[in-house]
Design a protein around this motif. Structure first.
Motif, short mmCIF file in Angstrom:
data_model
loop_
_atom_site.label_atom_id
_atom_site.label_comp_id
_atom_site.label_asym_id
_atom_site.label_seq_id
_atom_site.Cartn_x
_atom_site.Cartn_y
_atom_site.Cartn_z
N ASN A 138 60.10 64.36 44.80
CA ASN A 138 59.96 65.81 44.97
C ASN A 138 58.68 66.26 45.66
OD1 ASN A 138 62.33 67.30 43.55
ND2 ASN A 138 61.85 65.55 42.24
N ILE A 139 57.73 65.33 45.78
CA ILE A 139 56.50 65.67 46.53
C ILE A 139 56.36 64.60 47.62
CG2 ILE A 139 54.06 66.31 46.34
CD1 ILE A 139 54.35 66.53 43.35
N PRO A 140 57.12 64.74 48.69
CA PRO A 140 57.16 63.66 49.70
C PRO A 140 55.83 63.43 50.39
CG PRO A 140 58.49 65.57 50.38
CD PRO A 140 58.04 65.84 48.99
N TYR A 141 54.91 64.40 50.32
CA TYR A 141 53.61 64.23 50.98
C TYR A 141 52.57 63.67 50.00
CZ TYR A 141 53.81 68.85 48.92
OH TYR A 141 54.04 69.88 48.04
N ALA A 142 53.04 62.94 48.98
CA ALA A 142 52.11 62.34 48.01
C ALA A 142 52.20 60.82 48.04
CB ALA A 142 52.43 62.84 46.61
N ASN A 143 51.04 60.16 47.83
CA ASN A 143 51.04 58.73 47.51
C ASN A 143 51.08 58.66 45.99
OD1 ASN A 143 50.46 58.15 50.24
ND2 ASN A 143 48.28 58.49 49.83
N VAL A 144 52.13 58.05 45.44
CA VAL A 144 52.25 58.02 43.99
C VAL A 144 51.97 56.61 43.47
CG1 VAL A 144 53.75 58.49 42.01
CG2 VAL A 144 53.95 59.90 44.06
N TYR A 145 51.04 56.53 42.52
CA TYR A 145 50.69 55.28 41.86
C TYR A 145 51.11 55.40 40.39
CZ TYR A 145 47.64 55.07 45.95
OH TYR A 145 47.17 55.07 47.22
N ALA A 146 51.47 54.28 39.78
CA ALA A 146 51.89 54.35 38.38
C ALA A 146 51.47 53.07 37.69
CB ALA A 146 53.41 54.49 38.31
N LEU A 147 50.88 53.20 36.51
CA LEU A 147 50.45 51.98 35.82
C LEU A 147 51.02 51.88 34.42
CD1 LEU A 147 47.98 52.18 33.52
CD2 LEU A 147 46.62 52.71 35.51
N ASP A 148 51.14 50.66 33.96
CA ASP A 148 51.58 50.40 32.59
C ASP A 148 51.01 49.04 32.17
OD1 ASP A 148 54.14 51.85 30.91
OD2 ASP A 148 53.37 49.94 30.15
N VAL A 149 50.75 48.92 30.87
CA VAL A 149 50.25 47.66 30.34
C VAL A 149 51.39 46.66 30.18
CG1 VAL A 149 50.50 48.22 27.87
CG2 VAL A 149 48.61 46.75 28.61
N SER A 150 52.61 47.17 30.09
CA SER A 150 53.77 46.30 29.83
C SER A 150 54.40 45.81 31.13
CB SER A 150 54.82 47.08 29.01
OG SER A 150 56.07 46.45 29.11
N LYS A 151 54.35 44.47 31.31
CA LYS A 151 54.95 43.87 32.51
C LYS A 151 56.46 44.07 32.49
CE LYS A 151 51.55 40.42 33.69
NZ LYS A 151 50.81 39.37 33.12
N ASP A 152 57.05 44.01 31.28
CA ASP A 152 58.51 44.19 31.17
C ASP A 152 58.91 45.60 31.59
OD1 ASP A 152 59.02 41.62 30.23
OD2 ASP A 152 58.56 42.19 28.17
N ALA A 153 58.11 46.58 31.19
CA ALA A 153 58.41 47.96 31.58
C ALA A 153 58.33 48.10 33.10
CB ALA A 153 57.45 48.94 30.91
N LEU A 154 57.34 47.44 33.70
CA LEU A 154 57.18 47.57 35.15
C LEU A 154 58.34 46.95 35.93
CD1 LEU A 154 53.32 47.04 35.60
CD2 LEU A 154 54.61 49.15 35.82
#
Ligand SMILES: C[S@@+](CC[C@H](N)C(=O)[O-])C[C@H]1O[C@@H](n2cnc3c(N)ncnc32)[C@H](O)[C@@H]1O
Length: 291
Positions: A138-154
């Motif tokens: 929904n925000i095509p002009y954004a660089n989106v980063y996402a982090l999680d501690v869980s490798k399985d979730a990633l």
């Protein structure tokens, strides 16, 4: 078996646990998922015969529901912000309240649209990736980063980004470990930081339903009774370092700890600290601007 009889079986076995309306919804979702029969078609053809092998699959759903397994895990799918997300027991099932948080971030993102610059957005504790992916779509002009501690979730989040054709950079990191804060992502240059971190105190378990308690990942949900704001404290510290001046922080919060969570931000370098209610009238979101 006829549609009518299968529906009867669902109500007969499950109404006592979930109530009639929710069971009806489970039945319709299941029939649509496996047989492509929507609510309207089901109502119009109650005598339609369901093949034996299909009846077996649908009866298996009923058995799992009876054991309190959430429908989203049974079907392996959840809807969020108009998109379909794969879910399994390694990730939290996306919640409606979180859609409200995403809507707030998108509305803010729109006010920052510029022809010259892309926005940098980080989602902390991404789980299924529902927040980050909805933002990227929904925000095509954004660089989106996402982090999680869980490798399985990633693993799940990456699959969801692929299925939804969304560009998100995923990072495996523990936000509680300050040594991981200098990873090479949007260093000190974030426009928006959003997080729905773990916030349920163990003492709140008594009021939770077994479908959540016995199935959803504890890592995604729980914090210690005596330090329920741990994640908010750490993420706020992180934000004071990494959000740019004027950058915006968006939190989903524990409805019982609104005042305390707000207080935490007052101690740091933030202004415009605003507590917001969800559609059910509960304190659910906190937003603030970095000074
Ligand atoms: C409440 S869930 C939110 C999931 C998803 N963002 C959503 O809104 O549905 C919190 C997430 O934080 C992650 N998490 C827990 N501890 C963490 C930590 N120390 N560092 C980074 N992520 C963490 C969990 O694995 C989980 O995916």
């Amino acid at each position: 078996m006829k549609v009518l009889d299968l529906r009867y079986e669902f109500h007969n076995e499950l109404d006592q646990i979930y109530g009639k309306d929710e069971v009806d919804s489970f039945f319709c979702i299941t029939m649509e998922h496996y047989l492509g029969l929507n609510r309207f078609k089901l109502a119009m053809a109650p005598d339609q015969l369901i093949k034996t092998e299909d009846t077996k699959v649908i009866t298996d759903v009923l058995i799992q529901l009876k054991k309190h397994r959430p429908i989203q895990y049974i079907l392996g799918q959840a809807e969020f912000f108009g998109l379909k997300f794969m879910v399994d027991e390694h990730v939290l099932i996306p919640r409606q309240e979180t859609e409200e948080l995403v809507a707030l971030v998108i509305a803010h993102g729109k006010t920052l649209k510029s022809d010259r610059k892309r926005l940098n957005i980080l989602d902390i504790g991404t789980g299924s990736g529902c927040i980050a992916i909805s933002l990227a779509k929904n925000i095509p002009y954004a660089n989106v980063y996402a982090l999680d501690v869980s490798k399985d979730a990633l693993v799940v989040a990456k699959e969801n980004a692929k299925r939804n054709n969304a560009a998100v950079e995923f990072i495996n990191a523990n936000i509680l470990d300050e040594d991981s804060w200098n990873l090479n992502y949007a260093n000190s240059d974030l426009d928006i930081l959003v997080s729905n971190p773990p916030y349920v105190r163990h003492l709140e378990k008594a009021s939770m339903k077994p479908n959540v308690l016995e199935n959803e990942p504890g890592l995604a949900l729980f914090v210690e009774n005596d330090d329920p704001l741990l994640f908010y404290r750490k993420i706020t510290d992180f934000a004071t370092q990494k959000l740019k001046k004027g950058g915006q922080l968006f939190f989903e919060i524990n409805q019982y700890l609104g005042a305390e969570t707000k207080q935490l931000l007052h101690k740091e370098n933030f202004s415009q600290i605003t507590l917001r209610k969800d559609l059910n009238g509960n304190d659910r979101m906190l937003t603030a601007e970095k000074i």
